[in-house]
Design a protein around this motif. Sequence first.
Motif, PDB file in Angstrom:
ATOM      1  N   SER A 120       0.824  -1.210   0.000  1.00 57.10           N
ATOM      2  CA  SER A 120       0.000   0.000   0.000  1.00 57.10           C
ATOM      3  C   SER A 120       0.857   1.259   0.000  1.00 57.10           C
ATOM      4  CB  SER A 120      -0.937  -0.002   1.215  1.00 57.10           C
ATOM      5  OG  SER A 120      -0.228   0.240   2.416  1.00 57.10           O
ATOM      6  N   ARG A 121       1.953   1.247   0.756  1.00 60.77           N
ATOM      7  CA  ARG A 121       2.831   2.419   0.775  1.00 60.77           C
ATOM      8  C   ARG A 121       3.421   2.684  -0.603  1.00 60.77           C
ATOM      9  NH1 ARG A 121       4.809   0.126   6.105  1.00 60.77           N
ATOM     10  NH2 ARG A 121       4.027   1.515   7.722  1.00 60.77           N
ATOM     11  N   ALA A 122       3.877   1.623  -1.262  1.00 59.67           N
ATOM     12  CA  ALA A 122       4.448   1.795  -2.591  1.00 59.67           C
ATOM     13  C   ALA A 122       3.397   2.283  -3.580  1.00 59.67           C
ATOM     14  CB  ALA A 122       5.067   0.477  -3.068  1.00 59.67           C
ATOM     15  N   ALA A 123       2.152   1.786  -3.456  1.00 59.01           N
ATOM     16  CA  ALA A 123       1.091   2.212  -4.365  1.00 59.01           C
ATOM     17  C   ALA A 123       0.758   3.690  -4.167  1.00 59.01           C
ATOM     18  CB  ALA A 123      -0.154   1.353  -4.152  1.00 59.01           C
ATOM     19  N   VAL A 124       0.667   4.137  -2.916  1.00 56.06           N
ATOM     20  CA  VAL A 124       0.367   5.545  -2.648  1.00 56.06           C
ATOM     21  C   VAL A 124       1.466   6.448  -3.201  1.00 56.06           C
ATOM     22  CG1 VAL A 124       0.119   7.254  -0.800  1.00 56.06           C
ATOM     23  CG2 VAL A 124      -1.116   5.083  -0.670  1.00 56.06           C
ATOM     24  N   ARG A 125       2.720   5.985  -3.154  1.00 62.34           N
ATOM     25  CA  ARG A 125       3.825   6.775  -3.721  1.00 62.34           C
ATOM     26  C   ARG A 125       3.857   6.705  -5.239  1.00 62.34           C
ATOM     27  NH1 ARG A 125       6.965   3.782  -0.143  1.00 62.34           N
ATOM     28  NH2 ARG A 125       8.046   2.858  -1.922  1.00 62.34           N
ATOM     29  N   LEU A 126       2.999   5.860  -5.836  1.00 61.37           N
ATOM     30  CA  LEU A 126       3.004   5.617  -7.283  1.00 61.37           C
ATOM     31  C   LEU A 126       4.352   5.065  -7.733  1.00 61.37           C
ATOM     32  CD1 LEU A 126       1.067   8.753  -8.584  1.00 61.37           C
ATOM     33  CD2 LEU A 126       0.148   6.523  -7.896  1.00 61.37           C
ATOM     34  N   ALA A 166     -12.487  10.328  -0.375  1.00 61.66           N
ATOM     35  CA  ALA A 166     -11.586  11.441  -0.717  1.00 61.66           C
ATOM     36  C   ALA A 166     -11.930  12.071  -2.057  1.00 61.66           C
ATOM     37  CB  ALA A 166     -10.137  10.943  -0.733  1.00 61.66           C
ATOM     38  N   GLY A 167     -13.183  11.965  -2.477  1.00 63.60           N
ATOM     39  CA  GLY A 167     -13.570  12.575  -3.741  1.00 63.60           C
ATOM     40  C   GLY A 167     -12.874  11.903  -4.909  1.00 63.60           C
ATOM     41  N   GLU A 168     -12.283  12.705  -5.766  1.00 64.46           N
ATOM     42  CA  GLU A 168     -11.599  12.177  -6.950  1.00 64.46           C
ATOM     43  C   GLU A 168     -10.142  11.824  -6.675  1.00 64.46           C
ATOM     44  OE1 GLU A 168     -12.910  11.389  -9.917  1.00 64.46           O
ATOM     45  OE2 GLU A 168     -14.811  11.797  -8.925  1.00 64.46           O
ATOM     46  N   ARG A 169      -9.658  12.007  -5.448  1.00 61.96           N
ATOM     47  CA  ARG A 169      -8.267  11.689  -5.147  1.00 61.96           C
ATOM     48  C   ARG A 169      -8.080  10.174  -5.062  1.00 61.96           C
ATOM     49  NH1 ARG A 169      -6.080  14.186  -0.061  1.00 61.96           N
ATOM     50  NH2 ARG A 169      -4.116  13.578  -1.031  1.00 61.96           N
ATOM     51  N   TYR A 170      -6.869   9.735  -5.318  1.00 57.25           N
ATOM     52  CA  TYR A 170      -6.443   8.344  -5.207  1.00 57.25           C
ATOM     53  C   TYR A 170      -6.980   7.445  -6.324  1.00 57.25           C
ATOM     54  CZ  TYR A 170      -4.948   9.954  -0.664  1.00 57.25           C
ATOM     55  OH  TYR A 170      -4.342  10.672   0.325  1.00 57.25           O
ATOM     56  N   VAL A 171      -7.661   8.033  -7.313  1.00 60.91           N
ATOM     57  CA  VAL A 171      -8.041   7.223  -8.473  1.00 60.91           C
ATOM     58  C   VAL A 171      -6.793   6.723  -9.178  1.00 60.91           C
ATOM     59  CG1 VAL A 171      -9.237   7.230 -10.686  1.00 60.91           C
ATOM     60  CG2 VAL A 171     -10.223   8.450  -8.748  1.00 60.91           C
ATOM     61  N   GLU A 172      -5.775   7.585  -9.236  1.00 57.73           N
ATOM     62  CA  GLU A 172      -4.528   7.187  -9.900  1.00 57.73           C
ATOM     63  C   GLU A 172      -3.847   6.038  -9.159  1.00 57.73           C
ATOM     64  OE1 GLU A 172      -3.363  10.106  -6.750  1.00 57.73           O
ATOM     65  OE2 GLU A 172      -5.013   9.851  -8.163  1.00 57.73           O
ATOM     66  N   VAL A 173      -4.002   5.992  -7.836  1.00 57.19           N
ATOM     67  CA  VAL A 173      -3.421   4.895  -7.066  1.00 57.19           C
ATOM     68  C   VAL A 173      -4.109   3.576  -7.436  1.00 57.19           C
ATOM     69  CG1 VAL A 173      -3.018   3.971  -4.748  1.00 57.19           C
ATOM     70  CG2 VAL A 173      -2.788   6.428  -5.178  1.00 57.19           C
ATOM     71  N   GLU A 174      -5.431   3.608  -7.524  1.00 55.28           N
ATOM     72  CA  GLU A 174      -6.176   2.398  -7.889  1.00 55.28           C
ATOM     73  C   GLU A 174      -5.802   1.927  -9.296  1.00 55.28           C
ATOM     74  OE1 GLU A 174     -10.728   0.771  -7.802  1.00 55.28           O
ATOM     75  OE2 GLU A 174     -10.364   2.735  -8.674  1.00 55.28           O
ATOM     76  N   HIS A 175      -5.696   2.856 -10.223  1.00 54.68           N
ATOM     77  CA  HIS A 175      -5.370   2.470 -11.605  1.00 54.68           C
ATOM     78  C   HIS A 175      -3.971   1.871 -11.690  1.00 54.68           C
ATOM     79  CE1 HIS A 175      -8.626   4.321 -14.279  1.00 54.68           C
ATOM     80  NE2 HIS A 175      -9.055   4.428 -13.035  1.00 54.68           N
ATOM     81  N   LEU A 176      -3.004   2.505 -11.042  1.00 61.02           N
ATOM     82  CA  LEU A 176      -1.640   1.977 -11.083  1.00 61.02           C
ATOM     83  C   LEU A 176      -1.566   0.605 -10.424  1.00 61.02           C
ATOM     84  CD1 LEU A 176       1.721   3.682 -10.718  1.00 61.02           C
ATOM     85  CD2 LEU A 176       1.198   1.915  -9.045  1.00 61.02           C
ATOM     86  N   LEU A 177      -2.184   0.473  -9.258  1.00 59.33           N
ATOM     87  CA  LEU A 177      -2.141  -0.802  -8.541  1.00 59.33           C
ATOM     88  C   LEU A 177      -2.841  -1.894  -9.349  1.00 59.33           C
ATOM     89  CD1 LEU A 177      -1.426  -2.391  -5.976  1.00 59.33           C
ATOM     90  CD2 LEU A 177      -3.579  -1.593  -4.982  1.00 59.33           C
ATOM     91  N   SER A 178      -3.997  -1.583  -9.923  1.00 60.07           N
ATOM     92  CA  SER A 178      -4.736  -2.581 -10.700  1.00 60.07           C
ATOM     93  C   SER A 178      -3.931  -3.029 -11.914  1.00 60.07           C
ATOM     94  CB  SER A 178      -6.081  -2.002 -11.153  1.00 60.07           C
ATOM     95  OG  SER A 178      -6.901  -1.699 -10.044  1.00 60.07           O
ATOM     96  N   TRP A 179      -3.291  -2.091 -12.576  1.00 55.76           N
ATOM     97  CA  TRP A 179      -2.480  -2.453 -13.749  1.00 55.76           C
ATOM     98  C   TRP A 179      -1.344  -3.381 -13.353  1.00 55.76           C
ATOM     99  CZ3 TRP A 179      -2.602  -2.216 -18.907  1.00 55.76           C
ATOM    100  CH2 TRP A 179      -1.407  -2.406 -19.595  1.00 55.76           C
ATOM    101  N   GLN A 180      -0.660  -3.061 -12.261  1.00 54.71           N
ATOM    102  CA  GLN A 180       0.468  -3.877 -11.829  1.00 54.71           C
ATOM    103  C   GLN A 180       0.006  -5.264 -11.375  1.00 54.71           C
ATOM    104  OE1 GLN A 180       3.646  -3.229 -12.137  1.00 54.71           O
ATOM    105  NE2 GLN A 180       3.353  -1.169 -12.946  1.00 54.71           N
TER     106      GLN A 180
END
Length: 337
Positions: A120-126, A166-180
Motif C-alpha cells: 500500500s505504501r508503494a502504491a500511494v507513492r506511485l 476522498a472525492g476524486e483523489r487516489y483514483v490514480e493509485v487504484e489504476h496503477l495498482l490494478s495495472w500492476q
Amino acid sequence: MDRVPRTPPQPRPAAALSTGAVARRLGVSPTTLRSWERRYAIGPARREAGRHRRWTPRDIARLELMCRLTADGVPPAEAARAALGGGDEPPAGAAAPAPTPGGTGALPLGAVRPECRGLSRAAVRLDAPTVAELLEAALAEHGPVTAWEEVIAPTLHAVGRKWATAGERYVEVEHLLSWQISAALHRIRPAPEPPRTPPVLLACVPGEQHSLPIEALTAVLGQRGLPARMFGAALPAEALHDAVRRTGPRAVVLWAQSRTTADPALARSVAGIEWGLRGARSRPVLLLAGPGWSTEAPAPRTERLYGLRSGLAVIESLAPPRAATGAAGAGPFAYGS
C-alpha cells in the motif's frame, strides 16, 4: 528452610529481519534501503557473518518514520536526520506525521500482513517498480491464492475505501495498482493443459469493467493445469453465447461487480445453452461470481461463488463431462463429491 529467590524470566529479544523482509514490510525496494544506509547512515545496528544486514525493531521504527516523513513531502536527508534523532519532532516546516502508518496518504488497512502495508505504501507513492517487485515476491512466497486473499485484495479494498472518502483523489493509485496486479497475474505461467478436456470459460457481464478477481481465478486455474478461456471485461451477450457454443465448457464463470451490471436474464440464457448431438446434448454449469449477484440462483445448474479459494474448490469438484461419441462437444456432467 529459606527459599532461594527466583530470577524472573528475561523476555526474548525480538527477531531481527533481513533487508528483503523489511523492504516488503515498508513498501520500498532493497536497493532503496541500501541507498539510505549509504547516503544517510540510517542502517541496521547489527550484521551477521558474511555482512548480512539484520534489522531490529528499533531499526525498523526509524525506517517507518522516514517513510512517513518522505510520504508527506519531507526531503530524504531531513527525514533521515529526524529519524536518527529519535523522531520526536518532525523537521521545521514539515507536516506532523499522521497516526496512520505511512503518512497522511496511507491507506486504511487495519490488521493485515506486513507485506500488505508495504504494498500500500508503494502504491500511494506511485512507485510502480516497487509495486511490481512486491507483488512478484508475494506471489512467489505465498502462492497466488494466499497472496490474493491476504495481500492483494485487502490493499485493493483499502484503495477503494480511500477513494470513496476522498472525492476524486487516489483514483490514480487504484489504476496503477490494478495495472500492476493484472500484469503480475499474467506473468504466472500456466501448466500444460490435458488433451480433450473441456475448459472453464470466464468473462465479465456486458458493461462490467472490473475483471481483476476473475483474472486471479484464471491464473490459478492455469497454474493447476485446468483449461481456462478468459474473455475479460464487458463481453457482449452475443459473443458470450457464441463462445459457450464453440468451446463446450465444463463451466461458465460470470463476474458482476455491482447490481447495475448483474443481469439475471443473461444468466438464465447462458445456463440454457446446449451443444452436441441430438440425444446427447450438454449444458454448462453456470457459476455467478462477484457482489453484484443476488444469493438466489436465477436458473437451474447455477451456483454462486464466494472468494477465490472456495470458488476454486467448486470448479475442481466439477466432474469432467463424458465424451459424446462422434460429437465435437462433450456430454452431460455433474458435480463431484
